[in-house]
Design a protein around this motif. Structure first.
Motif, PDB file in Angstrom:
ATOM      1  N   ILE A  65       0.225  -1.340  -0.322  1.00  0.00           N
ATOM      2  CA  ILE A  65       0.072   0.112   0.067  1.00  0.00           C
ATOM      3  C   ILE A  65       0.141   1.673  -0.194  1.00  0.00           C
ATOM      4  O   ILE A  65       0.887   2.378  -1.096  1.00  0.00           O
ATOM      5  N   ALA A  69       1.093   3.863  -2.817  1.00  0.00           N
ATOM      6  CA  ALA A  69       1.515   5.546  -2.236  1.00  0.00           C
ATOM      7  C   ALA A  69       2.203   6.611  -2.876  1.00  0.00           C
ATOM      8  O   ALA A  69       1.580   7.742  -3.623  1.00  0.00           O
ATOM      9  N   PHE A  75      -0.664   8.813  -0.414  1.00  0.00           N
ATOM     10  CA  PHE A  75      -2.196   8.580   0.032  1.00  0.00           C
ATOM     11  C   PHE A  75      -3.330   9.343  -0.453  1.00  0.00           C
ATOM     12  O   PHE A  75      -3.374  10.146  -0.455  1.00  0.00           O
ATOM     13  N   ASP A  79      -7.124   3.890   0.723  1.00  0.00           N
ATOM     14  CA  ASP A  79      -6.043   3.122   1.675  1.00  0.00           C
ATOM     15  C   ASP A  79      -6.042   3.088   2.754  1.00  0.00           C
ATOM     16  O   ASP A  79      -5.620   2.165   3.647  1.00  0.00           O
ATOM     17  N   HIS A 195      -4.689  -0.920  -4.714  1.00  0.00           N
ATOM     18  CA  HIS A 195      -4.469   0.657  -4.593  1.00  0.00           C
ATOM     19  C   HIS A 195      -5.073   0.974  -6.161  1.00  0.00           C
ATOM     20  O   HIS A 195      -5.051   2.236  -6.712  1.00  0.00           O
TER      21      HIS A 195
END
Length: 330
Positions: A65, A69, A75, A79, A195
């Motif tokens: 993640i 990001a 982010f 997320d 993501h």
């Protein structure tokens, strides 16, 4: 007439239940202290009394993640759910995987001092009950997976293949830790795809770095059981490496750091701000120093030290996750 009285059978069974705590669980863990009695065998099957496995399954998700990001500018609100969903899913799927492992290994576990107290070989639950518990955990986890995008859902379903194979690996290869690494680090791929929506080569390299890290920590873990494993014919990298384990662990350390460095550079260069790149590159560097500290403490003939260092890998992976997250924030 003797002043001694025999313990009633029911009392003996109750004492056995109290002694049903698993040998390598944390003493005084919340399952043994707080969970209702009827739930304890199932929570022990899920290793809820030993959270380290959940951490080791979860942390590659958080790596994925954070690095994803960073590669997309930082982010986003989604997320936060990915991090929470992966946390719940890691707990459930680690529990389902451990339950499946105990079903397949019930005869082996009965012959190993550290594992004969587990719920199935000790008679706390039946195989049918354990199988039902594994299915329940998997189904709940699947409902969480359905909240992710379609590519992530597909990856999540595919992950069941190595999970199913891993318990049998120790029977046919000296490298069962590879199969554990394949399963335990899948979250790095899944989280990246959740993501970004696509799978590129940097998360694959990140996944491979986690796989090598698994070889590192699970070899340390396997040294606890090497004598019993030799007696019953179970294979492991600990038995394969023997007294050369330190050399192999050193190689795993360097390869883990190198692969994670390549993954970070591939994900962020050439457009990332220098501070983001620098913080993210601290992740493999700091992780490597923590692995080196473990090697300096290691005594492969001391099971207590092996278990303590294995558990310390929560901090190893968390250090990397924190630096990667810091890179995504700046």
């Amino acid at each position: 007439m003797s002043g001694k009285t025999e313990m009633p059978e029911a009392a003996q069974e109750a004492a056995g239940e109290a002694a049903g705590t698993v040998a390598d669980a944390y003493q005084g863990n919340w399952v043994d202290r707080l969970a209702p009695a009827w739930t304890r065998p199932y929570l022990r099957l899920s290793r809820a009394d030993r959270p380290i496995g959940t951490w080791l399954l979860l942390l590659p998700c958080w790596w994925g993640i954070a690095l994803a990001a960073s590669s997309t500018g930082g982010f986003v609100w989604m997320d936060l759910w990915l991090a929470v969903g992966c946390s719940i899913g890691a707990f459930l799927m680690r529990g389902a995987g451990c339950t499946w492992n105990d079903i397949t290994d019930r005869d082996i576990d009965a012959g190993v001092a550290r594992t004969r107290s587990r719920p199935i070989p000790s008679g706390q639950v039946s195989v049918k009950q354990a199988l039902a518990w594994a299915v329940i955990q998997s189904l709940i986890s699947f409902t969480i997976l359905l909240t992710f995008n379609t590519p992530a859902i597909i990856l999540g379903i595919v992950s069941l293949v190595p999970v199913a194979i891993y318990p049998f690996a120790k029977r046919f290869t000296w490298w069962p830790q590879i199969f554990l690494g394949i399963a335990f680090n899948w979250g790095a791929l899944l989280a990246w795809v959740a993501h970004t929506g696509t799978l590129t080569w940097p998360p694959v390299v990140l996944y491979l770095s986690g796989l090598i890290w698994t070889l590192f920590y699970d070899t340390i873990y396997a040294h606890q059981d090497k004598e019993d494993d030799a007696l019953i014919g179970v294979k492991s990298t600990a038995r394969l490496f023997g007294d050369n384990s330190a050399k192999w662990l050193g190689a795993f350390l360097m390869l883990t750091v190198t692969l994670m460095t390549v993954a970070v550079m591939g994900a962020l260069m050439p457009d990332a701000p220098p501070l983001r790149l620098g913080l993210s590159l601290l992740a493999p560097w700091a992780m490597g120093w923590h692995m080196l500290w473990q090697m300096r403490q290691l005594d492969i003939d001391n099971p207590d030290i092996c278990l303590r260092l294995f558990r310390a890998n929560r901090d190893t992976g968390l250090i990397a996750a924190l630096f990667l997250a810091a890179g995504a924030i700046v």
